[in-house]
Design an enzyme around this catalytic site. Sequence first.
Site, mmCIF file in Angstrom:
data_model
loop_
_atom_site.group_PDB
_atom_site.id
_atom_site.type_symbol
_atom_site.label_atom_id
_atom_site.label_comp_id
_atom_site.label_asym_id
_atom_site.label_seq_id
_atom_site.Cartn_x
_atom_site.Cartn_y
_atom_site.Cartn_z
ATOM 1 N N SER A 165 5.855 8.768 8.991
ATOM 2 C CA SER A 165 6.072 9.712 10.095
ATOM 3 C C SER A 165 5.802 9.040 11.446
ATOM 4 O O SER A 165 5.072 8.043 11.524
ATOM 5 C CB SER A 165 5.152 10.915 9.912
ATOM 6 O OG SER A 165 3.816 10.468 9.906
ATOM 7 N N LYS A 202 0.903 -1.174 0.000
ATOM 8 C CA LYS A 202 0.000 0.000 0.000
ATOM 9 C C LYS A 202 0.930 1.209 0.000
ATOM 10 O O LYS A 202 1.421 1.627 1.044
ATOM 11 C CB LYS A 202 -0.874 -0.036 1.251
ATOM 12 C CG LYS A 202 -2.152 0.797 1.200
ATOM 13 C CD LYS A 202 -1.980 2.269 0.927
ATOM 14 C CE LYS A 202 -1.380 3.059 2.050
ATOM 15 N NZ LYS A 202 -1.059 4.466 1.648
ATOM 16 N N CYS A 249 14.852 10.381 5.581
ATOM 17 C CA CYS A 249 14.775 10.137 7.027
ATOM 18 C C CYS A 249 16.177 10.142 7.639
ATOM 19 O O CYS A 249 16.324 10.192 8.851
ATOM 20 C CB CYS A 249 14.076 8.830 7.315
ATOM 21 S SG CYS A 249 15.030 7.414 6.797
HETATM 22 P P1 NAD Z 1 3.209 9.517 6.378
HETATM 23 O O1 NAD Z 1 3.274 9.033 7.778
HETATM 24 O O2 NAD Z 1 2.363 10.695 6.075
HETATM 25 O O3 NAD Z 1 2.649 8.346 5.420
HETATM 26 C C1 NAD Z 1 3.208 7.049 5.438
HETATM 27 C C2 NAD Z 1 2.144 6.057 4.997
HETATM 28 O O4 NAD Z 1 1.053 6.076 5.931
HETATM 29 C C3 NAD Z 1 1.542 6.365 3.633
HETATM 30 O O5 NAD Z 1 1.326 5.152 2.946
HETATM 31 C C4 NAD Z 1 0.236 7.066 3.962
HETATM 32 O O6 NAD Z 1 -0.761 6.858 2.962
HETATM 33 C C5 NAD Z 1 -0.177 6.424 5.279
HETATM 34 N N1 NAD Z 1 -0.887 7.334 6.173
HETATM 35 C C6 NAD Z 1 -0.745 8.692 6.261
HETATM 36 N N2 NAD Z 1 -1.537 9.182 7.228
HETATM 37 C C7 NAD Z 1 -2.181 8.127 7.782
HETATM 38 C C8 NAD Z 1 -3.129 7.999 8.851
HETATM 39 N N3 NAD Z 1 -3.571 9.052 9.514
HETATM 40 N N4 NAD Z 1 -3.575 6.774 9.150
HETATM 41 C C9 NAD Z 1 -3.144 5.682 8.482
HETATM 42 N N5 NAD Z 1 -2.256 5.755 7.459
HETATM 43 C C10 NAD Z 1 -1.781 6.955 7.114
HETATM 44 O O7 NAD Z 1 4.712 9.725 5.892
HETATM 45 P P2 NAD Z 1 5.213 10.450 4.564
HETATM 46 O O8 NAD Z 1 4.976 11.902 4.699
HETATM 47 O O9 NAD Z 1 4.695 9.722 3.372
HETATM 48 O O10 NAD Z 1 6.783 10.147 4.635
HETATM 49 C C11 NAD Z 1 7.690 10.971 5.313
HETATM 50 C C12 NAD Z 1 7.953 10.433 6.693
HETATM 51 O O11 NAD Z 1 8.488 9.126 6.626
HETATM 52 C C13 NAD Z 1 8.990 11.260 7.456
HETATM 53 O O12 NAD Z 1 8.571 11.386 8.785
HETATM 54 C C14 NAD Z 1 10.243 10.409 7.361
HETATM 55 O O13 NAD Z 1 11.183 10.619 8.384
HETATM 56 C C15 NAD Z 1 9.662 9.046 7.431
HETATM 57 N N6 NAD Z 1 10.575 8.051 6.890
HETATM 58 C C16 NAD Z 1 11.196 7.236 7.762
HETATM 59 C C17 NAD Z 1 12.106 6.294 7.304
HETATM 60 C C18 NAD Z 1 12.827 5.396 8.272
HETATM 61 O O14 NAD Z 1 13.464 4.462 7.825
HETATM 62 N N7 NAD Z 1 12.752 5.627 9.566
HETATM 63 C C19 NAD Z 1 12.359 6.193 5.929
HETATM 64 C C20 NAD Z 1 11.687 7.035 5.058
HETATM 65 C C21 NAD Z 1 10.784 7.970 5.543
#
Ligand code: NAD
Length: 492
Positions: A233, A180, A288
């Site tokens: 996140s 997803k 990240c």
């Molecule tokens: P996000 O949390 O907004 O979304 C991640 C996933 O969750 C997506 O598939 C999205 O559709 C889904 N999602 C979003 N809101 C949701 C909710 N309320 N309920 C359920 N699902 C939901 O993250 P993003 O903005 O796509 O990515 C950036 C973030 O990812 C940054 O915080 C970054 O640090 C983190 N990140 C972490 C790593 C790591 O390895 N730790 C790697 C890459 C990115």
Amino acid sequence: MTTATLTPTAIRNFIGGNWRNADSHDGIELFNPATGEPLGRSTTGSAAEVDTAVQAAHAAFPAWRATPAGDRIQHLFRLKNLLEEHFDELARLIVVENGKTLGEAKGELRRGIENVEVACGIPVLMQGYSLEDIAPGIDELMVRQPLGVVAAITPFNFPVMIPLWFLPYAIAAGNTFIVKPSDRVPFAVSRLVEIIHETGLPAGVVNLVHGGKPAVDALLDHPLVRAISFVGSTPVAKYVYARGSASGKRVQCQGGAKNHVVVLPDADRETTTKIIADSAFGCAGQRCLAVSVTVTVGEAKEWFRESIGAAAGSLKVGNGLDASTQMGPVITAASRDRVVSLIGQGAEHGAEPIVDGRAFRSKGSFVGPTVLDGLPATSPLMETEIFGPVLSVVHADTVDDAIATIERSAYGNASSIFTTSGASARKFRNAVSTGNVGINIGVPAPMAYFPFSGWKGSFFGVMHAQGRDAIEFYTDKKVIVERWPKEWSRKF
Ligand code: NAD
């Protein structure tokens, strides 16, 4: 050449070996972040679509699990070759929907392909162990078996690499898989799944369901989904971890970050500045592992302030398809507005913007590289994941004070030190509470055969992505104790 390679298109799910239109297109409008051109509209997804995908994956599981590991990985060898063949095409798609530069997109793909290569070792990696005669005539063995249907929920910032942190290991180990992806970058992953289909995988082994929260919730609650891998996140990571665990699943959640680098006075000035600028502003700060705060120690303060200002100010910002571009846009206009507002808050809290990217204007969602000097420790920005091209520079008198700054952070994704002193480096790597540590490295990204670590508020779970952790995560251990007394056997 900066022409878009993507025309607006319907977003389709891939379920049970077939492409199907999504039930609705009620999600967000998508734009090329560098040009503002419309790319289509995403879908929120539905529980019904998720259920169809889970049923397809569940139906495919018995035969896939029974397929010998050596045969399963033949699909991965084919995938590796196909990904090399379509390397440029996929990289361009990533640039168009995500905004990063072509070089960064190629780097992302290379790291994704590495995971395919490592997962080809599954016939060895998945082996258990055994011991004869744990008691007279009794043997004990441990075998690893796949879990069943597993799913990955992935973020926008690495549209192809992060699905590949999970997919190759999951299917090589005999599981069936649902991805997803982020609803902000649905296109490159769709092309990836088309390419995966070309490997001849049986229907239902790999499925793609687009959507946002409704699709995520349906995966978290579905009784046939055994494991969830999440990257995104921290607030969503915590939510996914709690809800997925509550429904009895194995869950690994990689969250957000606020990464620090420490610069000691003895660091090599030129390489340190170049590497930190790459880390802070590469992918427009949307990594990240990007450095967010540099802590200069002692007299590093003066020279670093000057050199990082010059490096940030000279970066060429533009469309990532233009070969001379060094930094692209952030993902959306909303993200740009948020980053601009956070820079303003930093200035209000007393930081001096020695390079200020707020004024950068263009059709796309751009913010120029920004350096905020002297952000006070009390500013909430010290703990805010900005996820844009903004580097804060703060100062400490000693390496211990610098380490203490890192330890105060609620996050623990990565930290680095720049020094020519082995003793300082050793002290640092031993003391810091971050899962990934760099010594004279700005983005300490683990290779595919190491776990992609993360501690504290940057990770929820036990097993990380990639390498041996991935094998642990995607298999269950079965321990067998057996006795075959001689007297029960027919004599031959
Ligand atoms: P996000 O949390 O907004 O979304 C991640 C996933 O969750 C997506 O598939 C999205 O559709 C889904 N999602 C979003 N809101 C949701 C909710 N309320 N309920 C359920 N699902 C939901 O993250 P993003 O903005 O796509 O990515 C950036 C973030 O990812 C940054 O915080 C970054 O640090 C983190 N990140 C972490 C790593 C790591 O390895 N730790 C790697 C890459 C990115």
